[in-house]
Each structure stands twice: as structure tokens, then as C-alpha cells.
Write an enzyme that holds these catalytic residues in place. Structure first.
Site, short mmCIF file in Angstrom:
data_model
loop_
_atom_site.label_atom_id
_atom_site.label_comp_id
_atom_site.label_asym_id
_atom_site.label_seq_id
_atom_site.Cartn_x
_atom_site.Cartn_y
_atom_site.Cartn_z
N SER A 140 0.71 -1.43 0.05
CA SER A 140 0.00 -0.07 0.01
C SER A 140 1.05 1.24 0.26
CB SER A 140 -0.99 0.03 1.37
OG SER A 140 -1.48 1.20 1.47
N TYR A 153 -1.70 0.34 10.75
CA TYR A 153 -1.85 -0.25 9.54
C TYR A 153 -0.59 0.16 8.80
CZ TYR A 153 -3.44 -0.81 4.84
OH TYR A 153 -3.80 -1.14 3.50
#
Ligand code: 8X3
Length: 251
Positions: A140, A153
Site C-alpha cells: 500500500s 496499519y
């Protein structure tokens, strides 16, 4: 001979789109995820639409023993493994670190970090046997930048980045390629899972054009299709409407 790709988290989103695209490009598939019935439907659909073989196996990638049992159950199929797409991953919560739920952290760490690391380690003996194997880690932009409420995260995705780099070094000279794909906003079930609220999840993509899971699947296929001497190490893909993790243009 057709190549075999193992895709984790294949029941929806980027994983499912990648399965469809690789199937259309002649790959045999080994698809994993938690939803057994959904995996069976996907197998039926992809085998009906393409002349390929689809194997499916449902288990929870966040549990080490389940990863190990998956490998034992699928030893014969895995003998022909050429491609591993480490796609399974999730975000839970947007609370600041000082008030976040430890259960959310555990779920992200167990899936995004331990699940991906263990699956890679467990698949490597098979990947090392094939010439020109390729590991694709679906990371990501959170693996490159950090934003408020995303501390853990983002940490998990930074870990995926470091792991991809370490893998390339440890596998150096073996002809195995490692690609780290870093997408920005992609409209999938991701925000529903993260926010646990369908209305708030829709707002994440409101007034802008997010990436689609098909966009990311296309980048995965393109990386796989490069000649063997070319390794796409990192690919950062933002929507045109997103200039950075915190800067989204909305109309
Ligand atoms: C998903 C992209 O920007 O929400 O990994 O972190 S972002």
C-alpha cells in the site's frame, strides 16, 4: 505448460480481480481465503469461463498453524507453483494509537505481517524449484507514508516493504523476482472493514475517482509479463485525484 499462481485473499477485491485476469491469461490458480462457499463459486465461474484449473482452499491466514496445514494439504498442487500473490490484508480502525483497540492491532499484525511472512516462507521451497518464479506483495502507499489514525496499519505495510527488500537480497542470484505493489485509494470492501460502517466507507470515495481492483490486477499482470531479466521492484499507484496519502481532490 501453464503456470500456477497462488493468490491469497482471493474471494473479493484485488485478489478476486487478479484471479479473473490471470485466469483469462492462461494461469492455473490456487485460490485461498476465509469464505469457503465463495471460493467454490469462483472456482466454478473461472473454470467455466477459461480453459484452466482452479484449486481452492479456505483457511485463516492470520493463524500460523492454519498456514502450515494448508501447505501440507496442498503439497502435490504446490509442486508446480510459479507465482505467489500475497494479497490478503486488512485495516481495522482509524483510532489514534493512544486509544486504539488491541484486537484491531492484533488482527492487522497477524494478517498483514505474520500471515504474509509465513505464507512466503512456507511457499519458498516450491517457488525455488521453478525457473523464473515471482512473488508479488500487495502492499500500500501506507507502506511508504504514514497518516494520522493509520500508525499501526502503516507499520504493517512498512513491514511488507522491508520484507520485500530483504527477500530480494536473500534470494539474490536465484532468478526469483519480488515485486511490491503500493496502491492508494482502491474501492473495495477495504473501507467497510476498516470503518465497520457502510455509510462512512462510501464517503471515503465520494466525489473522486478511486482506483478499481481491476487497475491493480492489471499492474500485477504487467509485472508478471515483463521479461525474466526485468524485475519491477516497486510500483506506487495513486488515483489521479489523490496526490498524496492526505491530499484527495473531490468535486
Ligand atoms: C490502502 C490505501 O491510503 O487507505 O492501503 O492507506 S490507504
Amino acid at each position: 505448460m501453464a503456470k500456477l499462481a497462488l493468490i491469497t485473499g482471493a474471494t473479493a477485491g484485488i485478489g478476486f480481480s487478479t484471479a479473473k485476469l490471470l485466469a483469462a491469461n492462461g494461469y492455473n490458480l490456487l485460490l485461498t481465503g476465509r469464505r469457503e462457499e465463495r471460493l467454490r463459486q469462483i472456482k466454478q465461474q473461472l473454470e467455466a469461463e477459461n480453459s484452466i484449473q482452479v484449486h481452492v482452499d479456505s483457511f485463516d491466514i492470520s493463524v500460523r498453524q492454519e498456514c502450515e496445514s494448508f501447505i501440507t494439504r496442498n503439497k502435490t498442487t504446490l509442486e508446480g507453483l510459479n507465482v505467489l500473490v500475497n494479497n490478503a490484508g486488512l485495516a481495522k480502525g482509524v483510532d489514534p494509537i493512544q486509544s486504539a483497540k488491541l484486537d484491531d492491532w492484533e488482527s492487522m499484525l497477524d494478517t498483514n505481517v505474520k500471515g504474509l511472512f509465513f505464507m512466503t516462507r512456507l511457499c519458498l521451497p516450491f517457488l525455488e524449484k521453478s525457473i523464473g518464479s515471482h512473488i508479488i506483495n500487495v502492499s500500500s502507499v501506507a507502506g511508504q507514508w504514514v497518516y494520522p489514525g493509520g500508525g499501526v496499519y502503516c507499520s504493517t505495510k512498512h513491514a511488507v516493504s522491508a520484507f520485500s527488500q530483504g527477500l530480494r537480497m536473500d534470494l539474490h542470484g536465484k532468478g526469483i523476482r519480488v515485486t511490491n505493489i503500493c496502491p492508494g485509494l482502491v474501492e473495495t470492501e477495504f473501507s467497510k472493514v476498516r470503518l465497520n460502517d457502510d455509510i462512512k466507507a462510501e464517503e471515503v470515495y465520494k466525489g473522486m475517482s478511486p482506483l478499481t481492483p481491476e487497475d491493480i490486477a492489471a499492474s500485477i499482470l504487467w509485472s508478471l509479463q515483463q521479461p525474466q531479466h526485468v524485475n519491477i521492484q516497486e510500483m506506487t499507484i495513486f488515483p489521479t485525484d489523490q496526490a498524496s496519502v492526505n491530499l484527495v481532490h473531490r468535486t
